[in-house]
Design a protein around this motif. Structure first.
Motif, PDB file in Angstrom:
ATOM      1  N   PRO A 170       0.982  -1.457   0.437  1.00 31.42           N
ATOM      2  CA  PRO A 170       0.452   0.153   0.055  1.00 31.42           C
ATOM      3  C   PRO A 170       1.115   1.235  -0.130  1.00 31.42           C
ATOM      4  CG  PRO A 170       0.166  -0.604   2.229  1.00 31.42           C
ATOM      5  CD  PRO A 170       0.859  -1.892   1.482  1.00 31.42           C
ATOM      6  N   ASP A 171       0.100   2.759  -0.591  1.00 32.03           N
ATOM      7  CA  ASP A 171       0.433   3.836   0.047  1.00 32.03           C
ATOM      8  C   ASP A 171       0.866   4.066   1.040  1.00 32.03           C
ATOM      9  OD1 ASP A 171       1.413   4.272  -3.210  1.00 32.03           O
ATOM     10  OD2 ASP A 171      -0.495   3.689  -3.839  1.00 32.03           O
ATOM     11  N   ARG A 172      -0.266   3.952   1.574  1.00 28.65           N
ATOM     12  CA  ARG A 172      -0.862   4.618   2.987  1.00 28.65           C
ATOM     13  C   ARG A 172      -0.936   2.715   3.900  1.00 28.65           C
ATOM     14  NH1 ARG A 172      -0.996   9.516   3.293  1.00 28.65           N
ATOM     15  NH2 ARG A 172      -2.186  10.336   4.579  1.00 28.65           N
ATOM     16  N   THR A 173      -1.265   3.298   5.258  1.00 25.84           N
ATOM     17  CA  THR A 173      -1.764   1.815   6.233  1.00 25.84           C
ATOM     18  C   THR A 173      -1.922   2.885   7.298  1.00 25.84           C
ATOM     19  OG1 THR A 173      -1.201   0.224   6.782  1.00 25.84           O
ATOM     20  CG2 THR A 173       0.205   1.254   6.921  1.00 25.84           C
ATOM     21  N   TYR A 174      -2.855   1.629   8.176  1.00 27.16           N
ATOM     22  CA  TYR A 174      -3.766   2.993   8.834  1.00 27.16           C
ATOM     23  C   TYR A 174      -3.883   2.250  10.603  1.00 27.16           C
ATOM     24  CZ  TYR A 174      -5.541   5.827   5.336  1.00 27.16           C
ATOM     25  OH  TYR A 174      -5.169   6.883   3.922  1.00 27.16           O
ATOM     26  N   TRP A 175      -3.678   2.471  11.520  1.00 29.78           N
ATOM     27  CA  TRP A 175      -3.173   1.987  12.294  1.00 29.78           C
ATOM     28  C   TRP A 175      -3.578   2.360  13.661  1.00 29.78           C
ATOM     29  CZ3 TRP A 175      -0.830  -3.157  13.268  1.00 29.78           C
ATOM     30  CH2 TRP A 175       0.112  -3.035  11.608  1.00 29.78           C
ATOM     31  N   GLY A 176      -5.016   1.788  14.555  1.00 35.35           N
ATOM     32  CA  GLY A 176      -5.441   3.130  15.874  1.00 35.35           C
ATOM     33  C   GLY A 176      -4.691   2.751  16.545  1.00 35.35           C
ATOM     34  N   GLU A 177      -4.965   3.986  17.262  1.00 37.51           N
ATOM     35  CA  GLU A 177      -4.190   4.469  18.625  1.00 37.51           C
ATOM     36  C   GLU A 177      -4.812   4.134  20.001  1.00 37.51           C
ATOM     37  OE1 GLU A 177      -4.684   8.735  19.410  1.00 37.51           O
ATOM     38  OE2 GLU A 177      -2.746   9.214  18.321  1.00 37.51           O
ATOM     39  N   LYS A 178      -5.692   3.192  19.976  1.00 38.69           N
ATOM     40  CA  LYS A 178      -6.142   1.988  21.075  1.00 38.69           C
ATOM     41  C   LYS A 178      -4.931   1.346  21.578  1.00 38.69           C
ATOM     42  CE  LYS A 178      -8.330  -1.852  22.834  1.00 38.69           C
ATOM     43  NZ  LYS A 178      -7.634  -2.844  22.583  1.00 38.69           N
ATOM     44  N   ASP A 179      -4.193   0.963  20.353  1.00 37.90           N
ATOM     45  CA  ASP A 179      -3.075  -0.524  20.945  1.00 37.90           C
ATOM     46  C   ASP A 179      -1.967   0.645  20.524  1.00 37.90           C
ATOM     47  OD1 ASP A 179      -4.247  -3.538  21.257  1.00 37.90           O
ATOM     48  OD2 ASP A 179      -5.471  -2.912  19.416  1.00 37.90           O
ATOM     49  N   PHE A 180      -1.295   1.281  21.456  1.00 40.28           N
ATOM     50  CA  PHE A 180      -0.780   2.074  21.403  1.00 40.28           C
ATOM     51  C   PHE A 180       0.818   1.906  21.135  1.00 40.28           C
ATOM     52  CE2 PHE A 180       1.942   5.883  21.986  1.00 40.28           C
ATOM     53  CZ  PHE A 180       1.041   7.064  20.679  1.00 40.28           C
ATOM     54  N   GLN A 181       1.292   0.791  21.428  1.00 43.47           N
ATOM     55  CA  GLN A 181       2.198   0.093  21.847  1.00 43.47           C
ATOM     56  C   GLN A 181       2.779  -0.566  20.218  1.00 43.47           C
ATOM     57  OE1 GLN A 181       3.067  -2.406  25.043  1.00 43.47           O
ATOM     58  NE2 GLN A 181       5.482  -2.287  23.973  1.00 43.47           N
ATOM     59  N   GLN A 182       1.934  -1.170  19.522  1.00 40.72           N
ATOM     60  CA  GLN A 182       1.636  -2.066  18.659  1.00 40.72           C
ATOM     61  C   GLN A 182       1.747  -1.015  17.054  1.00 40.72           C
ATOM     62  OE1 GLN A 182      -1.224  -4.944  16.624  1.00 40.72           O
ATOM     63  NE2 GLN A 182      -2.437  -3.372  16.694  1.00 40.72           N
ATOM     64  N   LEU A 183       1.155   0.280  17.157  1.00 38.16           N
ATOM     65  CA  LEU A 183       1.027   1.194  16.702  1.00 38.16           C
ATOM     66  C   LEU A 183       2.940   1.807  16.297  1.00 38.16           C
ATOM     67  CD1 LEU A 183      -0.046   4.066  14.573  1.00 38.16           C
ATOM     68  CD2 LEU A 183      -0.382   5.121  17.104  1.00 38.16           C
ATOM     69  N   ARG A 184       2.793   2.445  17.252  1.00 40.67           N
ATOM     70  CA  ARG A 184       4.659   2.913  17.352  1.00 40.67           C
ATOM     71  C   ARG A 184       5.520   1.433  17.433  1.00 40.67           C
ATOM     72  NH1 ARG A 184       6.460   5.970  16.609  1.00 40.67           N
ATOM     73  NH2 ARG A 184       8.722   5.893  18.114  1.00 40.67           N
ATOM     74  N   ILE A 185       5.237   0.124  17.067  1.00 42.09           N
ATOM     75  CA  ILE A 185       6.050  -0.468  16.857  1.00 42.09           C
ATOM     76  C   ILE A 185       6.166  -0.777  15.693  1.00 42.09           C
ATOM     77  CG2 ILE A 185       6.304  -2.812  16.367  1.00 42.09           C
ATOM     78  CD1 ILE A 185       5.932  -2.924  19.288  1.00 42.09           C
ATOM     79  N   ILE A 186       4.956  -0.798  14.746  1.00 39.11           N
ATOM     80  CA  ILE A 186       5.098  -0.568  12.907  1.00 39.11           C
ATOM     81  C   ILE A 186       5.273   0.865  12.538  1.00 39.11           C
ATOM     82  CG2 ILE A 186       3.953  -0.483  11.456  1.00 39.11           C
ATOM     83  CD1 ILE A 186       3.458  -2.981  12.880  1.00 39.11           C
ATOM     84  N   GLU A 187       5.069   2.161  12.932  1.00 38.71           N
ATOM     85  CA  GLU A 187       5.901   3.469  12.697  1.00 38.71           C
ATOM     86  C   GLU A 187       7.356   3.417  13.183  1.00 38.71           C
ATOM     87  OE1 GLU A 187       2.619   6.181  15.098  1.00 38.71           O
ATOM     88  OE2 GLU A 187       4.321   6.238  15.697  1.00 38.71           O
ATOM     89  N   THR A 188       8.131   2.308  13.780  1.00 45.55           N
ATOM     90  CA  THR A 188       9.489   2.275  13.995  1.00 45.55           C
ATOM     91  C   THR A 188      10.331   1.447  13.441  1.00 45.55           C
ATOM     92  OG1 THR A 188       9.795   2.892  16.469  1.00 45.55           O
ATOM     93  CG2 THR A 188      11.376   1.640  15.286  1.00 45.55           C
ATOM     94  N   LEU A 189       9.031   0.053  12.931  1.00 46.08           N
ATOM     95  CA  LEU A 189       9.922  -1.450  11.732  1.00 46.08           C
ATOM     96  C   LEU A 189       9.832   0.145  10.152  1.00 46.08           C
ATOM     97  CD1 LEU A 189       9.599  -3.979  10.548  1.00 46.08           C
ATOM     98  CD2 LEU A 189       7.681  -3.754  10.083  1.00 46.08           C
ATOM     99  N   VAL A 190       8.617   0.638   9.998  1.00 50.30           N
ATOM    100  CA  VAL A 190       9.047   1.263   8.363  1.00 50.30           C
ATOM    101  C   VAL A 190       9.875   2.729   8.578  1.00 50.30           C
ATOM    102  CG1 VAL A 190       6.815   2.904   7.726  1.00 50.30           C
ATOM    103  CG2 VAL A 190       6.052   0.859   8.654  1.00 50.30           C
ATOM    104  N   GLN A 191       9.975   2.890  10.170  1.00 47.64           N
ATOM    105  CA  GLN A 191      10.893   4.289   9.285  1.00 47.64           C
ATOM    106  C   GLN A 191      12.313   3.474   9.378  1.00 47.64           C
ATOM    107  OE1 GLN A 191      10.984   7.228  12.830  1.00 47.64           O
ATOM    108  NE2 GLN A 191      13.255   6.518  13.195  1.00 47.64           N
ATOM    109  N   ASP A 192      12.631   3.027  10.530  1.00 49.74           N
ATOM    110  CA  ASP A 192      13.656   1.604  10.521  1.00 49.74           C
ATOM    111  C   ASP A 192      14.586   0.926   8.843  1.00 49.74           C
ATOM    112  OD1 ASP A 192      14.312   2.934  12.949  1.00 49.74           O
ATOM    113  OD2 ASP A 192      13.792   1.153  14.421  1.00 49.74           O
ATOM    114  N   LEU A 193      13.434  -0.179   8.339  1.00 48.75           N
ATOM    115  CA  LEU A 193      13.431  -0.645   7.768  1.00 48.75           C
ATOM    116  C   LEU A 193      13.626   0.547   6.418  1.00 48.75           C
ATOM    117  CD1 LEU A 193      12.062  -4.317   8.279  1.00 48.75           C
ATOM    118  CD2 LEU A 193      14.319  -2.702   8.668  1.00 48.75           C
ATOM    119  N   ARG A 194      13.003   2.124   6.310  1.00 46.22           N
ATOM    120  CA  ARG A 194      12.662   2.347   5.124  1.00 46.22           C
ATOM    121  C   ARG A 194      11.912   1.834   4.131  1.00 46.22           C
ATOM    122  NH1 ARG A 194      16.286   3.874   8.192  1.00 46.22           N
ATOM    123  NH2 ARG A 194      17.943   5.139   7.455  1.00 46.22           N
TER     124      ARG A 194
END
Length: 289
Positions: free
Chosen positions: A145-169
């Motif tokens: 996808p161009d954009r992927t959508y994650w909820g803040e309710k599972d905030f730790q999961q959200l931060r992990i996905i954000e970091t994965l995307v950032q770190d692996l470009r």
């Protein structure tokens, strides 16, 4: 509805040929308004919206509820159609894990975001986030996808996905969706349907106690005392508190005071008659100046 990676690739090729922006909402099904609000957000921002439903075995411990996790497929498909989802991707277990891998150790490759995965929920659910992020990366590679959508309710999961995307470009933008709540304040979750009527009546107190703790902290009360009082109140109401802590939002590192320029959030996890409930609310915003 498509059920194989090949079918999904055919749909992807057709969308790309016309220059479509593709949005992706990953779920494990048993959809509620929290999921559907992410579909709405994706539909507003993208030309094609793909929603996956897959109960990921790698993120369940052997004593957790993988087999009993709710799977109301026909209901979920109807909800997705009504909200304008372009493609529902419902692969089988063996389509994603041909070797029928049930635990992460049986899968040949896995990824991890250790500096965010060993805190909060990671302390009691060993391997949960490694299984989640491995399957999520696999699906991101399939959906592209161009954009992927994650909820803040599972905030730790959200931060992990954000970091994965950032770190692996990874070539995708992670979009946050706000926590959706029931009218009485309970954060929406697929597991809420497992609450007995008695537990359901008590469950909104988790957010209420967090809100009261937030007000006390912002009024200058010391964090250790506020935490202790909040934990005791939840315990008295029948919750078995796993954690109730204040953490910096970016690193998820626990803080002992609010005297920090970083954004801080109050996190809680607790069992209520056998059902695990999560919630979090912001305490402070980042001070950029």
């Amino acid at each position: 509805m498509v059920t194989t990676a090949q079918e999904l690739a055919t749909e992807w090729d057709a969308a790309r040929k016309v220059g479509a922006v593709i949005g992706y909402v990953p779920t494990m099904g048993a959809l509620h308004e929290g999921h559907l609000s992410l579909v709405d957000l994706a539909r507003d921002e993208c030309d094609v919206v793909i929603c996956s439903i897959f109960v990921n075995p790698l993120q369940f411990g052997l004593d957790e509820d993988f087999e009993s996790y709710p799977r109301p497929v026909e209901r979920d498909l109807g909800l997705l159609e009504a909200r304008g989802t372009s493609i529902a991707f419902l692969p089988s277990w063996t389509e994603i894990f041909p070797g029928r891998e049930r635990v992460l150790e049986d899968f040949g490759t896995h990824v991890a975001v250790p500096r965010l995965s060993h805190q909060l929920c990671g302390r009691s659910r060993a391997g949960h986030f490694d299984g989640m992020v491995t399957e999520s990366l696999l699906f991101l590679n399939l959906v592209r996808p161009d954009r992927t959508y994650w909820g803040e309710k599972d905030f730790q999961q959200l931060r992990i996905i954000e970091t994965l995307v950032q770190d692996l470009r990874l070539p995708v933008t992670v979009v946050r969706g706000a926590t959706r709540r029931e009218p009485d304040g309970l954060a929406m979750s697929s597991r809420n349907k497992n609450l007995t009527p008695e537990a359901r009546a008590v469950s909104p107190n988790l957010r209420r106690v967090l809100q009261e703790a937030r007000a006390e902290l912002l009024a200058g009360q010391p964090l250790p005392a506020v935490r202790a009082t909040a934990r005791q109140e939840l315990t008295d109401l029948g919750f078995v508190v796993e954690y109730l802590v204040a953490c910096e939002e970016g690193s998820l590192s626990e803080v002992s005071t609010l005297d920090t320029p970083l954004a801080v959030r109050l996190f809680a996890a607790a069992m209520l008659q056998g059902v695990r409930l999560l919630d979090s609310i912001p305490l402070t915003e980042a001070n950029h100046g």
